[in-house]
Design a protein around this motif. Structure first.
Motif, short mmCIF file in Angstrom:
data_model
loop_
_atom_site.label_atom_id
_atom_site.label_comp_id
_atom_site.label_asym_id
_atom_site.label_seq_id
_atom_site.Cartn_x
_atom_site.Cartn_y
_atom_site.Cartn_z
N SER A 1 37.09 4.86 34.67
CA SER A 1 37.36 3.59 35.36
C SER A 1 36.50 3.51 36.60
O SER A 1 35.89 4.50 37.03
CB SER A 1 38.84 3.48 35.72
OG SER A 1 39.24 4.57 36.56
N TRP B 1 36.88 -2.16 36.38
CA TRP B 1 36.82 -1.95 34.94
C TRP B 1 37.45 -0.61 34.54
O TRP B 1 37.60 0.29 35.36
CB TRP B 1 35.37 -1.97 34.45
CG TRP B 1 34.53 -0.88 35.08
CD1 TRP B 1 33.84 -0.95 36.26
CD2 TRP B 1 34.37 0.46 34.60
NE1 TRP B 1 33.24 0.25 36.54
CE2 TRP B 1 33.55 1.15 35.54
CE3 TRP B 1 34.83 1.15 33.49
CZ2 TRP B 1 33.18 2.49 35.38
CZ3 TRP B 1 34.46 2.49 33.33
CH2 TRP B 1 33.64 3.13 34.26
N ARG C 1 28.35 -4.13 31.88
CA ARG C 1 28.69 -4.33 33.29
C ARG C 1 27.55 -5.00 34.04
O ARG C 1 27.77 -5.72 35.01
CB ARG C 1 29.06 -3.00 33.94
CG ARG C 1 30.33 -2.36 33.36
CD ARG C 1 30.55 -0.97 33.91
NE ARG C 1 29.42 -0.10 33.59
CZ ARG C 1 29.25 1.12 34.10
NH1 ARG C 1 30.14 1.59 34.96
NH2 ARG C 1 28.21 1.85 33.75
N ASP D 1 28.25 -8.60 33.24
CA ASP D 1 29.54 -9.11 33.70
C ASP D 1 29.62 -9.24 35.22
O ASP D 1 30.18 -10.21 35.73
CB ASP D 1 30.67 -8.18 33.22
CG ASP D 1 30.84 -8.20 31.71
OD1 ASP D 1 30.42 -9.19 31.08
OD2 ASP D 1 31.39 -7.23 31.16
N ASP E 1 37.94 -2.16 28.90
CA ASP E 1 37.16 -3.36 29.23
C ASP E 1 35.72 -3.24 28.75
O ASP E 1 35.17 -4.18 28.17
CB ASP E 1 37.17 -3.58 30.75
CG ASP E 1 38.56 -3.78 31.31
OD1 ASP E 1 39.37 -4.45 30.65
OD2 ASP E 1 38.84 -3.25 32.40
N VAL E 2 35.10 -2.08 29.04
CA VAL E 2 33.71 -1.88 28.63
C VAL E 2 33.59 -1.91 27.12
O VAL E 2 32.65 -2.50 26.57
CB VAL E 2 33.18 -0.54 29.20
CG1 VAL E 2 31.76 -0.26 28.69
CG2 VAL E 2 33.19 -0.56 30.72
N ARG F 1 42.36 1.19 34.99
CA ARG F 1 41.95 0.55 36.24
C ARG F 1 43.14 0.09 37.08
O ARG F 1 42.95 -0.44 38.19
CB ARG F 1 41.04 -0.63 35.95
CG ARG F 1 41.66 -1.75 35.13
CD ARG F 1 40.60 -2.80 34.82
NE ARG F 1 41.02 -3.77 33.84
CZ ARG F 1 41.65 -4.90 34.13
NH1 ARG F 1 41.96 -5.19 35.37
NH2 ARG F 1 41.97 -5.74 33.17
N LEU G 1 33.38 -6.09 40.00
CA LEU G 1 33.98 -5.89 38.69
C LEU G 1 34.81 -4.60 38.71
O LEU G 1 34.28 -3.51 38.95
CB LEU G 1 32.86 -5.77 37.64
CG LEU G 1 33.30 -5.51 36.20
CD1 LEU G 1 34.02 -6.73 35.64
CD2 LEU G 1 32.08 -5.18 35.34
#
Length: 288
Positions: free
Chosen positions: A161, A129, A116, A119, A133-134, A188, A127
């Motif tokens: 999330s 998330w 993160r 990103d 995603d992570v 999310r 962001l």
């Protein structure tokens, strides 16, 4: 692996101020006003509410109430500085963070591989998330063993999330403020536009409150003598993330001289390493 998910009881734990791995950990009870912290016009309503809270407990109820009303359970706030091409944590506000995850995060140095952090600055948008995603981002960027340990511990924390964003410092180009709101909700999808807007309002209000009106009660330099021009120049280079060799080249000093002055500055500010020295210098307003 033993789980360390937070319960409703341990969410309110106040981590003690510490200099763990060079990171200043501080909480509500360590804050002192920065100059005139009374109510001022033209500020967001929540900032005024925070400034006008009669007690620490009242302020904590206000922030936790806002968090839960939006749907989040934890809020993390910290500053990082770019040093030698890497992002190093400088300070972290613990009062609304997940206690066990915070301790594990800095002890295991997960900030070095948390995707993160890479990103979020890639876009001007916050962001949004979740763990999927992570997981996907970490496994494409980090060595598998280290990524798996980070992801397993993240899952064990109970955090699922959230919203993550960072702000550039208007003063120091290599410094950023990181703000993260986190939830135990597994996806999310619940973070719709209205939730995101409220999350940003809360995060930015906390940033305004903590960065402009309050500061950790930090020890200042151990004597009343002013810093020399050379010491200020060295600290300025340090805050910019420059190495000893770069400092020596810029200030036309030998490496031996740079090392000597850094040792003197660490002694003066009663710190042990470069990150702590940067933090102490900024908190003491030694460098402007």
């Amino acid at each position: 692996m033993a789980s360390f998910a937070a319960t409703s009881r341990d969410r309110g734990i106040q981590l003690p101020p510490a200099q763990g791995n060079g990171v200043l950990l501080y909480g509500e009870r360590d804050l002192v006003p920065r100059g005139d912290a009374r109510r001022r016009g033209g500020m967001p309503g929540l900032v005024n509410d925070l400034l006008n809270a009669g007690t620490i407990e009242e302020r904590e109820r206000l922030v936790r109430g806002m968090l839960h009303a939006i749907g989040f359970e934890w809020l993390a706030y910290g500053t990082t500085v770019q040093m030698r091409g890497m992002s190093a944590p400088r300070s972290f506000f613990t009062s609304y963070a997940h206690p066990a995850w915070t301790q594990r995060y800095f002890r295991e140095r997960y900030h070095e591989i948390d995707p993160r952090h890479q990103d979020a600055p890639c876009s001007s948008l916050p962001l949004v998330w979740d763990l999927q995603d992570v997981d996907a981002s970490a496994q494409t960027r980090v060595a598998m063993g280290k990524a798996r340990r980070f992801l397993d511990d993240f899952r064990d924390s109970g955090i699922r999330s959230g919203v993550f964003f960072s702000l550039a410092s208007p003063v120091h180009p290599n410094e950023r403020t990181v703000i993260s709101l986190m939830s135990s909700s597994p996806s999310r999808r619940w973070i719709v536009e209205s939730v995101l807007g409220q999350a940003l309002t809360l995060g930015l209000s906390m940033h305004e409150f903590l960065s402009r009106h309050m500061q950790p009660d930090q020890p200042h330099a151990d004597n009343g003598t002013p810093l020399s021009a050379l010491q200020r120049d060295i600290l300025d280079c340090l805050i910019r993330g420059q190495s000893d060799k770069e400092i020596a080249s810029r200030l036309q000093l030998s490496l031996h001289k740079v090392d000597y002055h850094l040792r003197q500055l660490r002694r003066r500010f009663s710190v042990r390493n470069r990150v702590q020295l940067v933090n102490a210098a900024v908190q003491a307003s030694a460098v402007n």
